[in-house]
Design a protein around this motif. Structure first.
Motif, mmCIF file in Angstrom:
data_model
loop_
_atom_site.group_PDB
_atom_site.id
_atom_site.type_symbol
_atom_site.label_atom_id
_atom_site.label_comp_id
_atom_site.label_asym_id
_atom_site.label_seq_id
_atom_site.Cartn_x
_atom_site.Cartn_y
_atom_site.Cartn_z
ATOM 1 N N GLN A 166 0.812 -1.213 0.000
ATOM 2 C CA GLN A 166 0.000 0.000 0.000
ATOM 3 C C GLN A 166 0.849 1.268 0.000
ATOM 4 N N LEU A 167 1.966 1.244 0.719
ATOM 5 C CA LEU A 167 2.770 2.456 0.870
ATOM 6 C C LEU A 167 3.968 2.507 -0.081
ATOM 7 N N VAL A 168 4.481 1.358 -0.465
ATOM 8 C CA VAL A 168 5.718 1.341 -1.247
ATOM 9 C C VAL A 168 5.569 0.567 -2.549
ATOM 10 N N GLY A 169 5.171 -0.685 -2.444
ATOM 11 C CA GLY A 169 5.209 -1.602 -3.582
ATOM 12 C C GLY A 169 4.466 -1.147 -4.810
ATOM 13 N N GLN A 170 3.275 -0.589 -4.644
ATOM 14 C CA GLN A 170 2.457 -0.230 -5.798
ATOM 15 C C GLN A 170 3.034 0.945 -6.593
ATOM 16 N N TYR A 171 3.993 1.651 -6.008
ATOM 17 C CA TYR A 171 4.573 2.800 -6.695
ATOM 18 C C TYR A 171 5.943 2.494 -7.312
ATOM 19 N N LEU A 226 6.216 8.263 1.615
ATOM 20 C CA LEU A 226 5.448 7.056 1.926
ATOM 21 C C LEU A 226 6.365 5.918 2.368
ATOM 22 N N LYS A 227 7.527 5.837 1.756
ATOM 23 C CA LYS A 227 8.493 4.804 2.145
ATOM 24 C C LYS A 227 8.973 5.039 3.576
ATOM 25 N N GLU A 228 9.242 6.293 3.916
ATOM 26 C CA GLU A 228 9.657 6.617 5.286
ATOM 27 C C GLU A 228 8.539 6.295 6.272
ATOM 28 N N GLU A 229 7.300 6.534 5.866
ATOM 29 C CA GLU A 229 6.162 6.220 6.733
ATOM 30 C C GLU A 229 6.099 4.723 7.002
ATOM 31 N N PHE A 230 6.375 3.912 5.975
ATOM 32 C CA PHE A 230 6.385 2.463 6.159
ATOM 33 C C PHE A 230 7.476 2.048 7.146
ATOM 34 N N VAL A 282 -6.511 6.964 -4.393
ATOM 35 C CA VAL A 282 -5.088 6.697 -4.298
ATOM 36 C C VAL A 282 -4.422 7.081 -5.611
ATOM 37 N N GLN A 283 -3.324 7.827 -5.493
ATOM 38 C CA GLN A 283 -2.625 8.263 -6.693
ATOM 39 C C GLN A 283 -1.980 7.086 -7.408
ATOM 40 N N SER A 284 -1.964 7.123 -8.692
ATOM 41 C CA SER A 284 -1.353 6.056 -9.469
ATOM 42 C C SER A 284 0.136 6.273 -9.563
ATOM 43 N N THR A 285 0.827 5.276 -10.098
ATOM 44 C CA THR A 285 2.277 5.353 -10.204
ATOM 45 C C THR A 285 2.698 6.523 -11.082
ATOM 46 N N GLN A 286 1.882 6.851 -12.091
ATOM 47 C CA GLN A 286 2.256 7.896 -13.038
ATOM 48 C C GLN A 286 2.125 9.293 -12.442
ATOM 49 N N THR A 287 1.228 9.470 -11.457
ATOM 50 C CA THR A 287 0.967 10.817 -10.959
ATOM 51 C C THR A 287 1.715 11.135 -9.659
ATOM 52 N N ILE A 288 2.181 10.119 -8.944
ATOM 53 C CA ILE A 288 2.847 10.375 -7.671
ATOM 54 C C ILE A 288 4.286 10.821 -7.924
ATOM 55 N N SER A 289 4.715 11.828 -7.195
ATOM 56 C CA SER A 289 6.052 12.381 -7.404
ATOM 57 C C SER A 289 7.094 11.614 -6.601
#
Length: 339
Positions: free
Chosen positions: A141-146, A246-250, A232-239
């Motif tokens: 949810q926080l890392v993998g999908q991006y 999000l990775k730090e949050e995980f 949820v933002q898609s891979t193309q739109t997330i900066s």
């Protein structure tokens, strides 16, 4: 006859049960003077501890006080040694503070935090891959999908330099276990969502019933606003900065899980291990407690600091008086507020 009475009085003495607890339950170690000496038998350990108590109750408490159960302190409070001195009573005060729920909670959290730092330095327990295995759904949810396809291949790549048949089997077992864990977490999340929807429907039905009972012209209270969750933002739109956040949050969530005792590990090996104590902070806390008490003349201070030293104070660098774990948790809370 006198010997029998003497033995019976010893059996009734609570110190016998206390020593038995230290040896059998707390499993206090008795270091041998010689490396080649055989392991000390249990009854010999009990005899050694009893002899130490008779010789010097203060030395007994200094050596074993940390391993006592909290209810044992009452016995030593009532007990008055033949050669009573300030050292004995100061030791009792230290132990009463040491065994409070608040002190134990803080001590446990600090030990887990120091264990976390050690695991970061000496193992892969907090590597991204291992944390993904432990919490695959949150990771996705926080890392993998991006992740990009190239990043996924790099993450899932096998270490060819250390590749062995056993490592390959272990990697396969870990991945199968991860899939099972992810399915369980997804099922648990779905059940929680269903319960939340049921509760929401129950609230809506109550609102409808109340609406039907209202008379014309009595709609002074505005209707409830429907809240929508953002997509949820898609891979193309997330900066890239958002991905890093999000990775730090995980990572922070996994750190909190460890410190709060939610990981599937044996925490007793950490919570009861003095090697994870911050000795500088322990000494600072002892000094602060002394200066907050009355009276505190120079003679008592000298005796007090001697006790602190005997409890394990060592020289260490740094003078940060704030609990390092509190700083860590403040940082996590700050990041959660920002996100």
């Amino acid at each position: 006859m006198e010997n029998n009475n003497h033995d019976e009085s010893e059996e009734l003495d609570p110190i016998t049960d206390i020593v038995d607890y230290l040896v059998r339950c707390a499993k206090v170690s008795f270091k041998n003077a010689h490396i080649d000496q055989k392991e000390i038998r249990t009854r010999d350990k009990i005899q050694m501890a009893c002899d130490l108590f008779r010789q010097s109750p203060t030395d007994f408490l200094l050596q074993f006080g940390k391993y006592l159960a909290p209810n044992h302190i009452e016995y030593f409070e009532k007990y008055e040694p033949e050669c009573s001195n300030n050292g004995y009573h100061d030791c009792i005060k230290e132990l009463k503070q040491y065994h409070t729920d608040e002190a134990r909670h803080k001590r446990v959290r600090n030990r887990r935090y120091n264990a976390l730092k050690k695991l970061q330095d000496e193992s892969d327990y907090f590597s991204e891959k291992q944390m993904m295995y432990r919490s695959p759904l949150l990771y996705e949810q926080l890392v993998g999908q991006y992740l990009t396809e190239a990043e996924r291949k790099e993450r899932d790549g096998v270490d060819t330099e250390n590749l062995t048949f056993l490592n390959l089997i272990l990697e396969t077992v870990d991945r199968n276990q991860m899939r099972e864990t992810k399915n369980e977490q997804m099922l648990e999340e779905d059940l929680e969502s269903m319960d939340l929807n049921k509760a929401q429907k129950s609230d809506d039905s109550d609102d409808d019933e109340q609406f039907k009972r209202q008379q014309w012209g009595e709609f002074d209270t505005p209707c409830k606003q429907v809240s929508f969750k953002p997509k949820v933002q898609s891979t193309q739109t997330i900066s890239a900065p958002e991905r890093q956040l999000l990775k730090e949050e995980f990572f922070q969530e996994m750190y909190c899980s460890f410190v709060e005792g939610r990981d599937d590990i044996d925490y007793t090996t950490i919570d009861n291990d003095e090697q994870y104590d911050d000795l500088q902070q322990v000494s600072q806390d002892a000094e602060d407690r002394y200066f907050d008490s009355e009276p505190n003349d120079s003679e008592n201070l000298e005796e007090h600091m001697k006790l602190v030293s005997e409890y394990g104070r060592k020289n260490s660098t740094g003078s940060n008086s704030e609990d390092p774990l509190d700083l860590f948790m403040k940082h996590l809370n700050k990041r959660q507020v920002e996100t």
